[in-house]
Design an enzyme around this catalytic site. Structure first.
Site, mmCIF file in Angstrom:
data_model
loop_
_atom_site.group_PDB
_atom_site.id
_atom_site.type_symbol
_atom_site.label_atom_id
_atom_site.label_comp_id
_atom_site.label_asym_id
_atom_site.label_seq_id
_atom_site.Cartn_x
_atom_site.Cartn_y
_atom_site.Cartn_z
ATOM 1 N N ASP A 1 -5.606 -5.757 10.716
ATOM 2 C CA ASP A 1 -6.894 -5.406 10.701
ATOM 3 C C ASP A 1 -7.851 -5.976 10.583
ATOM 4 O O ASP A 1 -9.170 -5.948 10.904
ATOM 5 C CB ASP A 1 -6.984 -3.963 9.688
ATOM 6 C CG ASP A 1 -6.363 -4.302 8.383
ATOM 7 O OD1 ASP A 1 -5.973 -5.383 8.052
ATOM 8 O OD2 ASP A 1 -6.641 -3.405 7.488
ATOM 9 N N LYS B 1 1.055 -1.240 -0.056
ATOM 10 C CA LYS B 1 -0.218 0.093 -0.044
ATOM 11 C C LYS B 1 0.801 1.247 -0.021
ATOM 12 O O LYS B 1 0.358 2.427 0.489
ATOM 13 C CB LYS B 1 -0.929 0.080 1.496
ATOM 14 C CG LYS B 1 -2.001 -1.188 1.287
ATOM 15 C CD LYS B 1 -2.882 -1.116 2.193
ATOM 16 C CE LYS B 1 -2.076 -1.658 3.550
ATOM 17 N NZ LYS B 1 -3.172 -1.960 4.659
#
Ligand code: ADP
Ligand code: MG
Length: 470
Positions: A214, A179
């Site tokens: 997450d 990312k």
């Protein structure tokens, strides 16, 4: 061959569309299409990759054991900190669990600058410790009175949403950045240790008690409210998923745990890095080649929020170069990498005005295209639909594979999903469900998708609670 899911939706006619525009759009749609055969092929390959990942380390779909074996019952009470390092935002939260699935949250969001994303790891972790310190300084002491403390410290759950090889609930080494992060001196190191060291350097009275991905956090947070939850999914900057697996199926795990299930973080973003089954187009290849992690995270690059705008930009530039839209004229903005935000796609797809006024504003006022016709804007809208639909269908295929692996087609389960793409992209949920219906028939109704907003933070606090309660 029946051509589902792309025909799940009837896209509106494009007015005054020339033959060459029509054939270009048809050809592009074809490349993005996931028909029934393709969908099944993806589901089967995904299941095989899951099996490989459960058997051996170092596989494409990493299937990372989380060491979380407990399930919240909704009865837990206590006060915990959570630090959630996503792809775009950093959140620090103080969470009070008040039983019966109720909780109260105080939180602060911070943006992570490019400097921290791409600099020295130590600077990034010092920044994280600083944010926690600032956050605590702004709280009343009554906020965390009565909290569970270890050695007088507040316990913190750390949500770290990058591929980690975890060896215990509070130990995990970074496998690689994704990312857009590229910090040096972090890969191969224990991220809990790095955070704890940074906190100690600043003398912040916080103990990092649990490290969770997450997806794991989202799963736990959703399970606190909906006990039938088996999957936690992220559809935000990146994409990934975690689910409950039988420990006896996790062949690579040498564990003395007598628990029956453990949460596995799939790291599904890397699915099909070999480009064997996914519908990959020249627009995706261009994006991949120009990214800072070429040939990696291929599934993520077709699905997640960070990339959908850029794929769309690549298609628009191709249509411009063929003089099929905007009179063949681009703009400096549109020529800039990642200038098309995925939020623009959301706005354009949901533009119901006759003249596509919202699309016009984005194209002419945000991206500074000199002028656009209604046909241009309709074509742009179609391009967004093609890119957005493929993302939702591929998410659905991956979820279908996991649901099948969990053996719950008949019994059903809850699925907690966090991330702005799922929350804001029009029809994302409806598209996932339509593809479920094509694949599972009426059994599709057994799966309940639910938004677990900011669940990743709450879940990290729950993980801290589950481990410190032992
Ligand atoms: P993170 O992934 O950092 O936890 P989010 O879940 O909020 O954060 O995801 C942020 C990403 O979601 C952005 O990078 C962007 O790609 C995408 N996004 C933000 N707003 C929208 C929107 N309105 N529609 C679709 N995607 C969006
Ligand atoms: Mg997030």
């Amino acid at each position: 061959m029946p051509s589902i899911p792309l025909t799940l939706e009837n896209f509106e006619e494009i007015a005054n569309c020339s033959e060459s525009q029509k054939s270009a759009i048809d050809e592009i749609s074809k490349g993005f299409e996931v028909n029934k055969t393709k969908f099944n092929e993806i589901v089967n390959h995904f299941r095989n990759e899951m099996k490989k990942g459960l058997e051996m380390r170092g596989q494409t779909v990493a299937m990372v054991p989380s060491y979380v074996t407990g399930v919240p019952t909704g009865k837990e009470v206590g006060t915990f900190l959570a630090l959630d390092l996503g792809g775009t935002n950093l959140r620090v939260c103080l969470i009070k669990f008040e039983s019966e699935g109720n909780m109260s949250i105080k939180q602060q969001k911070y943006t992570i600058s490019e400097t921290y994303k791409t600099g020295e790891a130590r600077q990034l972790f010092d920044f994280l410790a600083n944010c926690i310190d600032k956050f605590l300084a702004e709280l009343d002491e009554t906020d965390y009175k009565g909290s569970s403390r270890k050695g007088g410290k507040l316990n913190l759950g750390f949500t770290f949403s990058f591929p980690v090889e975890q060896t215990a609930i509070d130990k995990g080494t970074l496998i690689s950045w994704t990312k857009g992060f590229t910090c040096v001196n972090a890969v191969g190191k224990d991220v809990v240790f790095m955070l704890q060291e940074a906190l100690n350097r600043k003398e912040v009275p916080v103990k990092v008690a649990a490290l969770v991905n997450d997806t794991v956090g989202t799963l736990l947070a959703h399970a606190y409210k909906y006990p039938n939850t088996l999957l936690g999914v992220i559809l935000g900057t990146g994409t990934n998923c975690a689910y409950f697996e039988k420990i006896s199926n996790i062949k690579k795990l040498q564990s003395s745990s007598n628990a029956e299930h453990m949460i596995i973080n799939l790291e599904w973003g890397a699915f099909d890095n070999e480009k064997k089954v996914l519908p990959i187009t020249m627009f995706d290849n261009k994006l991949d080649r120009e990214s800072n992690n070429p040939r990696l995270q291929i599934f993520e690059k077709l699905v997640s929020g960070m990339y959908l705008g850029e794929i769309t930009r690549n298609i628009l530039l191709n249509l411009i170069d063929r003089e099929l839209i905007f009179d063949g004229i681009s703009s400096k903005d549109l020529n800039t990498h990642y200038s098309v935000e995925t939020a623009y796609l959301s706005t354009i797809e949901s533009d119901d005005t006759d003249t596509l006024e919202n699309a016009r504003k984005i194209l002419e006022e945000e991206l500074n295209i000199p002028s656009t016709t209604l046909t241009d804007r309709q074509i742009v809208k179609r391009v967004c639909q093609i890119v957005g639909l493929r993302s939702a269908i591929l998410s659905s295929a991956a979820l279908s594979a996991i649901i099948t692996q969990c053996n719950v087609i008949k019994t059903g389960c809850d699925i907690g999903i966090d991330g702005s793409l799922f929350e804001f992209y029009p029809s994302f949920e409806a598209r996932i469900k339509s593809a479920f219906r094509e694949h599972f028939g009426t059994n599709a109704d057994n799966f309940k998708l639910g938004l677990a907003r900011d669940g990743s933070g709450v879940g990290a606090a729950l993980a801290a609670m589950l481990t410190t309660a032992k």
